[in-house]
Write a protein that holds these residues in place. Structure first.
Motif, PDB file in Angstrom:
ATOM      1  N   MET A  19       0.841  -1.205   0.000  1.00 52.47           N
ATOM      2  CA  MET A  19       0.000   0.000   0.000  1.00 52.47           C
ATOM      3  C   MET A  19       0.871   1.248   0.000  1.00 52.47           C
ATOM      4  N   PRO A  20       0.457   2.301  -0.713  1.00 45.95           N
ATOM      5  CA  PRO A  20       1.285   3.494  -0.786  1.00 45.95           C
ATOM      6  C   PRO A  20       1.320   4.242   0.544  1.00 45.95           C
ATOM      7  N   GLN A  21       0.281   4.100   1.407  1.00 45.44           N
ATOM      8  CA  GLN A  21       0.271   4.781   2.690  1.00 45.44           C
ATOM      9  C   GLN A  21       1.359   4.250   3.613  1.00 45.44           C
ATOM     10  N   LEU A  22       1.800   3.037   3.374  1.00 47.63           N
ATOM     11  CA  LEU A  22       2.809   2.435   4.217  1.00 47.63           C
ATOM     12  C   LEU A  22       4.217   2.571   3.620  1.00 47.63           C
ATOM     13  N   ASN A  23       4.306   3.290   2.559  1.00 49.18           N
ATOM     14  CA  ASN A  23       5.600   3.508   1.922  1.00 49.18           C
ATOM     15  C   ASN A  23       6.351   4.564   2.725  1.00 49.18           C
ATOM     16  N   ILE A  24       7.547   4.238   3.198  1.00 50.25           N
ATOM     17  CA  ILE A  24       8.324   5.105   4.075  1.00 50.25           C
ATOM     18  C   ILE A  24       8.776   6.356   3.340  1.00 50.25           C
ATOM     19  N   ASP A  25       8.906   6.308   2.073  1.00 48.21           N
ATOM     20  CA  ASP A  25       9.376   7.449   1.316  1.00 48.21           C
ATOM     21  C   ASP A  25       8.364   8.595   1.334  1.00 48.21           C
ATOM     22  N   THR A  26       7.065   8.300   1.491  1.00 51.75           N
ATOM     23  CA  THR A  26       6.024   9.338   1.435  1.00 51.75           C
ATOM     24  C   THR A  26       5.506   9.703   2.821  1.00 51.75           C
ATOM     25  N   PHE A  27       6.118   9.273   3.887  1.00 49.20           N
ATOM     26  CA  PHE A  27       5.634   9.569   5.244  1.00 49.20           C
ATOM     27  C   PHE A  27       5.650  11.056   5.549  1.00 49.20           C
ATOM     28  N   GLY A  28       6.612  11.773   5.198  1.00 48.64           N
ATOM     29  CA  GLY A  28       6.700  13.216   5.473  1.00 48.64           C
ATOM     30  C   GLY A  28       5.547  13.965   4.834  1.00 48.64           C
ATOM     31  N   ASN A  29       5.316  13.640   3.562  1.00 45.51           N
ATOM     32  CA  ASN A  29       4.221  14.274   2.849  1.00 45.51           C
ATOM     33  C   ASN A  29       2.886  13.918   3.482  1.00 45.51           C
ATOM     34  N   GLN A  30       2.682  12.675   3.861  1.00 49.57           N
ATOM     35  CA  GLN A  30       1.427  12.221   4.475  1.00 49.57           C
ATOM     36  C   GLN A  30       1.207  12.890   5.826  1.00 49.57           C
ATOM     37  N   ILE A  31       2.288  13.020   6.612  1.00 45.16           N
ATOM     38  CA  ILE A  31       2.165  13.644   7.932  1.00 45.16           C
ATOM     39  C   ILE A  31       1.817  15.115   7.769  1.00 45.16           C
ATOM     40  N   PHE A  32       2.411  15.800   6.800  1.00 46.45           N
ATOM     41  CA  PHE A  32       2.087  17.205   6.549  1.00 46.45           C
ATOM     42  C   PHE A  32       0.606  17.376   6.256  1.00 46.45           C
ATOM     43  N   TRP A  33       0.064  16.592   5.341  1.00 47.20           N
ATOM     44  CA  TRP A  33      -1.353  16.707   4.988  1.00 47.20           C
ATOM     45  C   TRP A  33      -2.270  16.271   6.138  1.00 47.20           C
ATOM     46  N   LEU A  34      -1.819  15.305   6.917  1.00 45.22           N
ATOM     47  CA  LEU A  34      -2.610  14.878   8.080  1.00 45.22           C
ATOM     48  C   LEU A  34      -2.717  16.023   9.082  1.00 45.22           C
ATOM     49  N   VAL A  35      -1.602  16.679   9.385  1.00 43.12           N
ATOM     50  CA  VAL A  35      -1.602  17.795  10.333  1.00 43.12           C
ATOM     51  C   VAL A  35      -2.428  18.942   9.765  1.00 43.12           C
ATOM     52  N   LEU A  36      -2.283  19.234   8.496  1.00 42.74           N
ATOM     53  CA  LEU A  36      -3.049  20.306   7.874  1.00 42.74           C
ATOM     54  C   LEU A  36      -4.560  20.008   7.926  1.00 42.74           C
ATOM     55  N   ALA A  37      -4.971  18.784   7.657  1.00 40.94           N
ATOM     56  CA  ALA A  37      -6.386  18.396   7.697  1.00 40.94           C
ATOM     57  C   ALA A  37      -6.922  18.475   9.127  1.00 40.94           C
TER      58      ALA A  37
END
Length: 178
Positions: A19-37
């Protein structure tokens, strides 16, 4: 099987599987959008929804408090009305008993007067009756004396004797006296 070959081609190309959500390379981007949301949701809730909810809850609490106060006020008024009703009822009963007592006393007074009047009338009639009885008795005694005299003269005459009127009258009078 075509899907198996595609998956194998991607693995061979160096793409990580899963799954792309579990890809370590995109964690920073995911955390940014999570905090923003989450911040957007927090600001919307804290500025719009929660104040409205708080106002509604405060209004309901105020309504409940006012209703409770009104209910207590009505309860106090009802208790006061009940006390006034009980007092009025007790006063009415006392007044009724007083009126009944006065009426009973008045009736008893009228009854006493009527009884005294009836007793006086009865006594007068009894006196008249006793006088009439005494007159009848006196008349009866005189009639008995006359009958006794006549009977004694007839008896003496039947026996063949001659009777003296004075002697017969004296004999009848002695016998009547006892």
């Amino acid at each position: 099987m075509a899907t198996d070959t595609n998956a194998a081609a991607e693995v061979a190309a160096g793409a990580p599987p899963g799954m792309p959500q579990l890809n370590i390379d995109t964690f920073g981007n995911q955390i940014f959008w999570l905090v923003l949301a989450l911040l957007a949701i927090y600001f919307v809730l804290s500025r719009v929804a929660l104040p409205r909810i708080a106002a509604i809850l405060a209004e309901r609490q105020g309504t409940i408090t006012n209703d409770i106060a009104a209910a207590e006020d009505l309860k106090a008024k009802a208790e006061a009305a009940e006390a006034a009703y009980d007092k009025a009822l007790a006063d009415a009963r006392a007044e009724a008993q007083r009126i009944a007592g006065e009426t009973k006393a008045a009736i008893q007074a009228d009854l006493d007067v009527a009884i005294e009047k009836a007793d006086a009338e009865i006594a007068a009639k009894a006196a008249e009756s006793e006088k009439a009885i005494a007159d009848i008795r006196a008349g009866a005694q005189e009639a008995v004396k006359e009958v006794a005299k006549d009977a004694a003269q007839d008896i003496v005459a039947l026996m063949g004797g001659k009777a003296d009127a004075k002697a017969i009258t004296a004999a009848v009078n002695d016998r009547m006296k006892g």
